[in-house]
Design an enzyme around this catalytic site. Structure first.
Site: not given
Ligand code: AGP
Length: 606
Positions: A2, A27, A74, A98-99, A478, A482, A485, A501, A601
């Site tokens: 948010c 956000r 959000w 926000n929260g 990673e 990617k 998401e 396993h 983000k």
């Molecule tokens: C990565 O592509 C993400 N969108 C997410 O995992 C991100 O890295 C995570 O939320 C941590 O964010 P930060 O680095 O701002 O703490």
């Protein structure tokens, strides 16, 4: 999560609120709204979806008022629709939040008994009615102080009052909030990014504080309602960096600019003349640190995981890594001789901040590796190592990941040298290799055509796997993150040696599997694991580094070769094709690459 904006001015504010909301969209982007105050009336407009849907649905430019608040949401409590969108208003108060208010159910019952009517499913609406209730008997500052004390949970708030025509109240607990100063107007914003187009003079609210923002005056108060003085910071502003330029998406731009961002970062830390690393003002003696704990979330956690391999390779320090949301609630045995390192692009991630706060309260040594140097995590750490990669706007982290692992690697090399655990010649050799990294990243970038051709297979499959061993394992995680998401397809990262396993049962004819097998110490073992999945019908995309020796294996579907360098640095190069694979898969599907569904983000709620 948010984003909040508030403007108190001597001219109409709606257009600037909308512009700021566009910047804050990273956000949260499931619904949006704003409220202005004119002639004793709160004008509230709200929409499901993005800021442009608000612009399409309402004649914003003609929305009167020299004071207003806005919000991008959000969703946490209540589905994303226009009713649950912020601001929420009673007959005399309007609030953006926000929260999360953890005691909202109890407060709602209490307020309904007092005769208040609720319209939305949100936790935020209790704040509105609580202020209205407290204003019945108390003066403004006392009513705010009392309300904030009654709220459990986290919040950044922007509040306007029907009967106070020139005032916005801001309050902060757990979620970031900044005040900005402009000519004949002042602002409230979730971060400096939203305010930078209007001002570079900023004051950050600290935990528990609130403020009264008028066009010509800002007053600050602590949680007891006592007036306090706060410093104004001058931020350097570089709006040009926030532009997509010729790129279709910020993510594409952020991938392509990695050679430059890592070059800048290397210049900040590596003294090539004296063949050494400059980490200035490190606040502890080297023998005061016996162990390291690295903490982060998501991509930042993957950086921590990779760092553990480097630490073990280059030092004898004990290293633990942790996901922030787990760390913060565990019975941690805090160790005086440990250094706690927090990795975060935004520097505002709620779980990472809470983990840092816990360490600070236990008087631990804390260091953060962040991109946003004005962030809460940076401000509250004993020591900060910035990654210098410029603003990252795409929700999927790319250049910040490379920046995080780069700074971690630099720190590890320096600690190794200070602890006399690396031979001086090898140290110099590794620094030399590091200086050549930007050009290797540059050479690894142009694989677009191959990757574009491969990407539909990943989109069409039920799922895919990303495998690696050693340094390549965090990169596999990673790569899978990617793809999930951005492309919304199931993808799983796994240590290649673990397949037998359990997960091997998932492999079936035609399933795409990415195998990261650079020619490092794990190469032969990974190639064996690759053959095991090929034998079961997997379509293997092998990512390795260039070598004169051919890969000895049959039936590999596709191969991508990255440049060659020393083993430590291969993870940087292996990451690039995986970023592009996720990008092109999402592009083929026509998804919103910079703002994937359900994400944001800056994750400022736990
Ligand atoms: C990565 O592509 C993400 N969108 C997410 O995992 C991100 O890295 C995570 O939320 C941590 O964010 P930060 O680095 O701002 O703490």
């Amino acid at each position: 999560m948010c984003g909040i904006i508030g403007i108190s001015s001597n001219k109409s504010v709606s257009a600037n609120i909308v512009n700021s909301l566009k910047k804050l969209e990273y956000r949260g982007y499931d619904s949006v709204g704003l409220a202005t105050l004119s002639d004793g009336v709160i004008n509230e407009v709200k929409s499901e979806g993005r800021v442009n849907s608000l612009e399409q649905n309402f004649d914003i430019k003609n929305l009167k008022g020299n004071i207003g608040i806005g919000h991008v949401r959000w969703a946490t409590h209540g589905v994303p629709n226009s009713i649950n969108a912020h601001p929420h208003s009673s007959h005399n108060v309007s609030v953006v939040h926000n929260g999360i208010i953890e005691n909202s159910t109890i407060l709602k019952k209490f307020l309904i008994n007092k005769g208040h009517n609720f319209k939305s499913q949100t936790d935020t609406e209790v704040i509105v009615h609580l202020i209205t209730e407290n204003l019945k008997t108390l003066e403004l500052e006392e009513a705010i102080t009392k309300t904030l004390k009654q709220l459990h949970g986290s919040f950044a708030l922007g509040i306007v009052f029907k009967d106070i025509p020139d005032l916005i109240v801001g309050a902060r607990r757990g979620s970031p909030l900044a005040v900005g100063y402009g000519p004949n107007e002042n602002y409230l914003g979730s971060d400096s990014y939203a305010l930078k187009a209007m001002t570079n003079k900023i004051t950050y609210l600290d935990e528990g504080e609130f403020c009264l923002v008028k066009k010509d005056q800002v007053l600050f108060f602590n949680e007891e309602g006592k007036k306090i003085n706060k410093k104004i910071l001058e931020l350097s502003s570089n709006e040009a960096n926030y532009d997509k330029g010729d790129f279709k998406h910020f993510m594409a731009k952020e991938i392509e600019e990695q050679p430059t961002t890592i070059k800048t970062c290397i210049k900040e830390y590596v003294d090539s003349l004296n063949k050494d690393i400059n980490i200035l003002n490190f606040p502890w003696k080297i023998n005061e640190i016996k162990s390291i704990t690295l903490i982060g979330c998501g991509t930042a956690y993957h950086s921590c995981l990779l760092a553990k391999y480097w630490f073990e390779e280059l030092t004898t320090l004990d290293v633990t890594i942790d996901i922030a949301s787990e760390f913060r609630y565990r019975k941690n045995r805090f160790k005086k001789d440990a250094l706690y390192i927090f990795v975060s692009q935004s520097g505002e991630t709620a779980d990472t901040y809470a983990a840092l706060d816990l360490c600070n309260k236990n008087k631990m040594k804390t260091c953060s590796i962040v991109n946003v140097i004005e962030s809460s995590i940076a401000r509250d750490s004993n020591f900060v190592l910035p990654i210098h990669c410029g603003p990252e706007i795409g929700v999927a982290s790319t250049k910040a990941f490379l920046g995080q692992i780069l700074v971690l690697y630099i720190l590890i090399l320096k600690l190794s040298s200070l602890r006399n655990e690396i031979d001086i010649k090898l140290y110099h050799k590794k620094l030399k290799d590091l200086i050549s990294l930007p050009s290797l990243v540059e050479k690894t970038l142009p694989h677009d055509n191959d990757i574009q051709a491969i990407s539909p297979t990943f989109n069409e499959a039920k799922g895919s796997m990303f495998l690696g061993r050693g340094f390549s394992y965090p990169i596999a995680l990673e790569g899978a993150l990617k793809l999930k998401e951005l492309s919304y397809v199931h993808a799983e990262g796994y240590p290649a040696g673990e397949m037998k396993h359990g997960p091997l049962a998932l492999i079936e004819e035609g399933m795409p599997v990415v195998v990261l097998a650079p020619r490092d110490d794990y190469y032969k073992k990974t190639i064996s694991n690759m053959q095991e999945v090929i034998a079961r019908g997997a379509k293997v995309l092998l990512i390795t580094n260039k070598s004169k020796d051919e890969v000895v294996s049959e039936n590999i579907w596709e191969t991508i070769e990255v440049e060659n360098t020393n083993n430590d640095l291969l993870p940087f190069l292996l990451t690039i094709p995986l970023q592009k694979l996720a990008y092109y898969s999402a592009l083929k599907k026509g998804y919103d690459i910079d703002k994937p569904r359900n994400l944001a983000k800056s994750v400022t709620v736990e």
